[in-house]
Scaffold this motif. Structure first.
Motif, short mmCIF file in Angstrom:
data_model
loop_
_atom_site.label_atom_id
_atom_site.label_comp_id
_atom_site.label_asym_id
_atom_site.label_seq_id
_atom_site.Cartn_x
_atom_site.Cartn_y
_atom_site.Cartn_z
N GLU A 122 76.29 -2.04 0.26
CA GLU A 122 77.23 -2.60 -0.73
C GLU A 122 78.60 -2.91 -0.08
O GLU A 122 79.22 -3.72 -0.76
CB GLU A 122 77.37 -1.46 -1.81
CG GLU A 122 75.90 -1.37 -2.51
CD GLU A 122 75.92 -0.29 -3.53
OE1 GLU A 122 74.95 -0.28 -4.31
OE2 GLU A 122 77.11 0.46 -3.98
N ASP A 172 82.00 -0.36 -7.67
CA ASP A 172 81.29 0.02 -6.50
C ASP A 172 81.83 1.29 -5.90
O ASP A 172 81.26 2.22 -5.52
CB ASP A 172 81.18 -0.85 -5.37
CG ASP A 172 80.12 -1.96 -5.45
OD1 ASP A 172 79.11 -1.75 -6.37
OD2 ASP A 172 79.97 -3.03 -4.63
N GLY A 192 80.77 4.23 -7.81
CA GLY A 192 79.54 4.61 -7.27
C GLY A 192 79.42 5.34 -6.12
O GLY A 192 78.72 6.24 -6.03
N HIS A 193 80.25 4.70 -5.14
CA HIS A 193 80.09 5.39 -3.84
C HIS A 193 80.48 6.98 -3.86
O HIS A 193 80.24 7.82 -3.51
CB HIS A 193 81.00 4.48 -3.01
CG HIS A 193 80.55 3.17 -2.71
ND1 HIS A 193 81.06 2.47 -1.84
CD2 HIS A 193 79.21 2.84 -3.18
CE1 HIS A 193 80.32 1.29 -1.76
NE2 HIS A 193 79.33 1.37 -2.45
N ARG A 208 73.16 3.89 1.36
CA ARG A 208 73.48 3.05 0.29
C ARG A 208 74.67 2.45 0.24
O ARG A 208 75.09 1.20 -0.15
CB ARG A 208 73.22 4.04 -1.08
CG ARG A 208 72.13 4.32 -1.50
CD ARG A 208 72.13 4.72 -2.80
NE ARG A 208 72.35 3.71 -4.13
CZ ARG A 208 70.98 3.36 -4.53
NH1 ARG A 208 69.87 3.77 -4.09
NH2 ARG A 208 71.18 2.26 -5.51
N PHE A 268 80.06 -6.68 1.20
CA PHE A 268 80.57 -7.51 0.16
C PHE A 268 82.39 -7.27 0.02
O PHE A 268 83.13 -8.08 -0.15
CB PHE A 268 79.88 -7.47 -1.22
CG PHE A 268 80.74 -7.13 -2.40
CD1 PHE A 268 81.41 -8.41 -2.70
CD2 PHE A 268 80.61 -6.03 -3.21
CE1 PHE A 268 82.10 -8.28 -4.00
CE2 PHE A 268 81.32 -6.10 -4.57
CZ PHE A 268 81.95 -7.33 -4.73
N HIS A 269 82.72 -6.06 0.13
CA HIS A 269 84.15 -5.57 0.03
C HIS A 269 84.83 -6.21 0.92
O HIS A 269 85.90 -6.81 0.40
CB HIS A 269 84.19 -4.06 -0.04
CG HIS A 269 83.44 -3.43 -1.18
ND1 HIS A 269 83.33 -1.92 -1.34
CD2 HIS A 269 82.85 -3.72 -2.20
CE1 HIS A 269 82.75 -1.73 -2.29
NE2 HIS A 269 82.44 -2.73 -3.07
#
Lengths: 94, 330
Positions: B173, B90, B93-94, B169, B176-177
């Motif tokens: 996400e 992730d 992706g970030h 976005r 969850f982290h």
């Protein structure tokens, strides 16, 4: 040799029946890799059922300064919306 | 905050009357809450500030993979390993969302990376601290991602369209982290005495570096005032730090862990906790490159980039060959 991978714009169809929608961009050497990278970058949580990629320099966009000439003409055409017309209640749903 | 100490190129906030007609129209759009899009006119300072801020943010996501990646191969269970792997993926992706947002402002990816590698552009100070054991992975998720979320949630409303969309976005996400980190902390804090000690030790080491993530107090800074007028910064560093402390103290209490601050005390009047400032000398040293892991982190990034050059070039050469063959066949 020093060459940056080209930029691709990514479009994802979120669910069956919906349009593909622009979600972002990424770099990739070719279309095949762009699809693979798009899968990893933009669909890590079941966001899509289909991916389109288009090389960014193949996109022609309208210029911000054309906003007026392009979109203002439709402002005055209110009769294009159904709410412009009054239908008497006794006619029922239309 | 992932973008600390973004030095502004602006001169401080001008009044609407002192602005040129273009600048005034631009500021009025921002005041109305309109988003600014890539090809539209914008002041030079706005563009430069954003490139620095988004670039620094992107670099932080990418460098931030290193301290956690350190523990992927040594995660205590297969499930923890899969989860950590997903989290680190992730972060990659970030970083990519943010690099693309910065690129819409006219800077190239290679330029951004060159500036990171040469030390011209920074990444968050927090990633220059080591992750010594598994409890640190819990503390990083809980505190570091917690602090990042505190900063990123308001940035979803930032005035620059591509940055705002990237933030939306990322925020989706990111929670969850933080939860996976707190989950590790719960397991450790409610485990054996030795595990609890490890959890406390991780909190002790990560508390002040986490507070530093928001950057030094900026209430008197002209730079910060300009960024706020442009809505590329929404809250002051102090506001966010206070919010972070107020949110985190009860979470530590639930774990039965002690925040390493003797001065931590509830202040009824302000409706928040009083707390000790981190050691700002240490912060400036870390920013300058003298933190415990600066050389290792930047070294790892430069090595990855240099070692990958033949591969990037190879794929490009293959793509060119394919497209030439396709043209010849037509």
């Amino acid at each position: 040799m020093k060459k940056e991978w080209p930029l691709w714009e990514v479009f994802i169809r979120g669910q069956h029946g919906l349009n593909h929608r622009h979600v972002g961009s990424l770099h990739a050497p070719d279309a095949e890799m762009a699809i693979k990278n798009a899968r990893d970058v933009y669909t890590r949580r079941n966001e899509g059922v289909s991916i389109w990629v288009v090389e960014a320099n193949n996109i022609t966009a309208s210029s911000p300064s054309d906003k007026g000439p392009l979109f203002e003409p439709s402002n005055s055409k209110v009769y294009r919306h159904p709410t412009f017309f009054d239908i008497p209640e006794e006619v029922g749903h239309m | 905050m992932y973008a600390q100490m973004v030095t502004s190129t602006g001169k401080g906030v001008q009044s609407l009357e002192d602005m040129s007609p273009e600048e005034r129209a631009f500021q009025e759009r921002i005041n109305r809450g309109e988003k600014i899009e890539p090809k539209e006119w914008m002041p030079d300072g706005y563009r430069k500030n954003l490139i620095r801020q988004i670039g620094q943010h992107a670099h932080s996501e990418i460098v931030g993979q290193l301290p956690e990646g350190n523990w992927i191969t040594r995660a205590p269970t297969l499930e923890r390993k899969a989860i950590l792997l997903a989290k680190v993926q992730d972060e990659a992706g970030h970083g990519l969302y943010l690099y693309c947002a910065a690129e819409t402002l006219g800077v190239s990816r290679d330029e951004l990376l060159d500036k990171l590698h040469s030390g011209d552009m920074k990444y968050s100070s927090i990633f220059n601290y080591p992750t010594l054991n598994w409890a640190d992975i819990g503390a990083v998720g809980w505190l570091v991602d917690g602090a990042a979320i505190m900063n990123q949630v308001p940035l979803q409303r930032t005035s620059y369209g591509p940055y705002s969309r990237a933030m939306i976005r990322i925020c989706k996400e990111e929670s969850f982290h933080q939860r996976q980190g707190y989950d590790i902390m719960m397991k450790m804090a409610f485990g054996t005495e030795a595990q609890k000690e490890m959890a406390q030790d991780a909190l002790n080491r990560f508390w002040y570096p986490s507070l530093m993530m928001f950057g030094p107090s900026d209430k008197d800074s002209v730079h910060s005032a300009q960024s706020m007028a442009w809505k590329i910064k929404i809250n002051t560093n102090d506001e966010l730090r206070q919010k972070f402390v107020d949110q985190t103290v009860p979470q530590a209490k639930y774990l039965g862990l002690t925040i390493p601050d003797e001065n931590l005390k509830w202040n009824e009047e302000k409706g928040g906790y009083d707390f000790s400032e981190p050691d700002w000398t240490e912060f400036f040293e870390v920013i300058k490159g003298n933190g415990p892991c600066n050389k290792e982190r930047l070294g790892a990034r430069v090595k990855a980039w240099d070692d990958g050059a033949w591969f990037r070039d190879g794929l490009m050469a293959h793509a060119e060959k394919q497209s030439a063959a396709k043209l010849a066949a037509e």
